[in-house]
Design a protein around this motif. Structure first.
Motif, PDB file in Angstrom:
ATOM      1  N   GLU A   1      35.760  49.768  46.642  1.00 49.12           N
ATOM      2  CA  GLU A   1      36.027  48.447  46.061  1.00 49.12           C
ATOM      3  C   GLU A   1      37.306  48.453  45.231  1.00 49.12           C
ATOM      4  N   LYS A   2      37.640  49.588  44.617  1.00 54.00           N
ATOM      5  CA  LYS A   2      38.855  49.681  43.816  1.00 54.00           C
ATOM      6  C   LYS A   2      40.085  49.422  44.695  1.00 54.00           C
TER       7      LYS A   2
ATOM      8  N   LEU B   1      46.039  49.428  37.143  1.00 54.33           N
ATOM      9  CA  LEU B   1      44.656  49.030  36.840  1.00 54.33           C
ATOM     10  C   LEU B   1      43.934  50.086  35.994  1.00 54.33           C
ATOM     11  N   ARG B   2      44.294  51.357  36.164  1.00 56.36           N
ATOM     12  CA  ARG B   2      43.652  52.438  35.414  1.00 56.36           C
ATOM     13  C   ARG B   2      44.188  52.579  33.999  1.00 56.36           C
TER      14      ARG B   2
ATOM     15  N   CYS C   1      46.862  50.415  41.696  1.00 53.24           N
ATOM     16  CA  CYS C   1      45.713  51.171  41.177  1.00 53.24           C
ATOM     17  C   CYS C   1      46.081  51.900  39.882  1.00 53.24           C
TER      18      CYS C   1
ATOM     19  N   ILE D   1      40.327  45.756  45.504  1.00 52.40           N
ATOM     20  CA  ILE D   1      40.852  44.974  44.382  1.00 52.40           C
ATOM     21  C   ILE D   1      42.374  45.082  44.355  1.00 52.40           C
ATOM     22  N   ALA D   2      42.895  46.288  44.556  1.00 55.85           N
ATOM     23  CA  ALA D   2      44.352  46.478  44.582  1.00 55.85           C
ATOM     24  C   ALA D   2      44.974  45.646  45.701  1.00 55.85           C
TER      25      ALA D   2
ATOM     26  N   TRP E   1      41.983  41.579  36.271  1.00 61.30           N
ATOM     27  CA  TRP E   1      41.127  42.311  37.208  1.00 61.30           C
ATOM     28  C   TRP E   1      40.600  43.634  36.633  1.00 61.30           C
ATOM     29  N   LYS E   2      41.076  44.055  35.475  1.00 60.50           N
ATOM     30  CA  LYS E   2      40.746  45.394  34.969  1.00 60.50           C
ATOM     31  C   LYS E   2      39.247  45.628  34.774  1.00 60.50           C
TER      32      LYS E   2
ATOM     33  N   ASP F   1      36.674  44.243  36.348  1.00 61.48           N
ATOM     34  CA  ASP F   1      36.051  44.419  37.669  1.00 61.48           C
ATOM     35  C   ASP F   1      36.405  45.786  38.249  1.00 61.48           C
ATOM     36  N   TYR F   2      37.660  46.190  38.090  1.00 59.99           N
ATOM     37  CA  TYR F   2      38.125  47.469  38.633  1.00 59.99           C
ATOM     38  C   TYR F   2      37.369  48.629  37.986  1.00 59.99           C
ATOM     39  N   THR F   3      37.192  48.560  36.687  1.00 58.04           N
ATOM     40  CA  THR F   3      36.503  49.627  35.960  1.00 58.04           C
ATOM     41  C   THR F   3      35.078  49.814  36.460  1.00 58.04           C
TER      42      THR F   3
END
Length: 146
Positions: free
Chosen positions: A48-49, A101-102, A98, A52-53, A37-38, A40-42
C-alpha cells in the motif's frame, strides 16, 4: 544519460538540494500533498505504501500544466552555472516520494526557525541552509533536512 533537458514548470518537482529546489513552487505543492498523505502512509502495509506514492505522482502529473519529477543532469551543467533538468524515471520518482513520506515532521519550534532562516537567507542571497537541530532545540547536532 540520453534524456532530453527540459525547462521546469511551476508544477514540476525538482529533486535536489539547495535554494533552487527548496524555493521551487512545485516543490512547495509537493511537500503539502505529501504531508496530507503521511498518516495513511505510516499505517499502510508495504504494498500500500508504494500505491500511495504512485497516487501522489498521479496527482502531480494531473495538474495543468502537468507536473513532472525532474533531476539535475550533472553531465549537462553549463559553464554559466545554470542547471539542466531531465525527467526522472518512474521508479526513481516512487523512491523519492516514499523517502519524503518517511521523513519525520519537524517540530513547531524547528519549523519556525527554518522558515525564519529561509526568509533571511533569501533576503541576503545565501545559497545553502546550514541549520543544526541543536542550534534550535538542544538536539544532537544533526543537520536539519529541509
Amino acid at each position: 544519460n540520453g534524456a532530453m533537458s527540459v525547462v521546469p514548470n511551476n508544477n514540476d518537482v525538482l529533486f535536489g538540494r539547495g535554494k533552487i529546489a527548496l524555493n521551487h513552487p512545485g516543490n512547495d505543492q509537493f511537500r503539502n500533498i505529501v504531508e496530507s498523505w503521511k498518516e495513511d502512509y505510516t499505517k499502510a502495509k508495504l504494498k500500500e505504501k508504494k500505491e500511495i506514492a504512485i497516487e501522489i505522482i498521479k496527482v502531480i502529473e494531473s495538474m495543468d500544466p502537468p507536473g513532472r519529477f525532474l533531476i539535475e543532469d550533472a553531465n549537462e551543467r553549463s559553464g554559466d552555472c545554470s542547471v539542466s533538468w531531465v525527467p526522472a524515471n518512474r521508479e526513481k520518482a516512487i523512491e523519492k516520494v516514499c523517502h519524503r513520506l518517511r521523513e519525520k515532521k519537524k517540530g513547531a519550534k524547528q519549523s519556525k526557525a527554518i522558515d525564519e532562516w529561509k526568509k533571511s537567507a533569501n533576503d541576503e542571497g545565501i545559497d545553502e541552509p546550514t541549520i543544526k537541530t541543536d542550534d534550535i532545540s538542544g538536539g544532537n547536532n544533526e543537520l536539519a533536512h529541509i
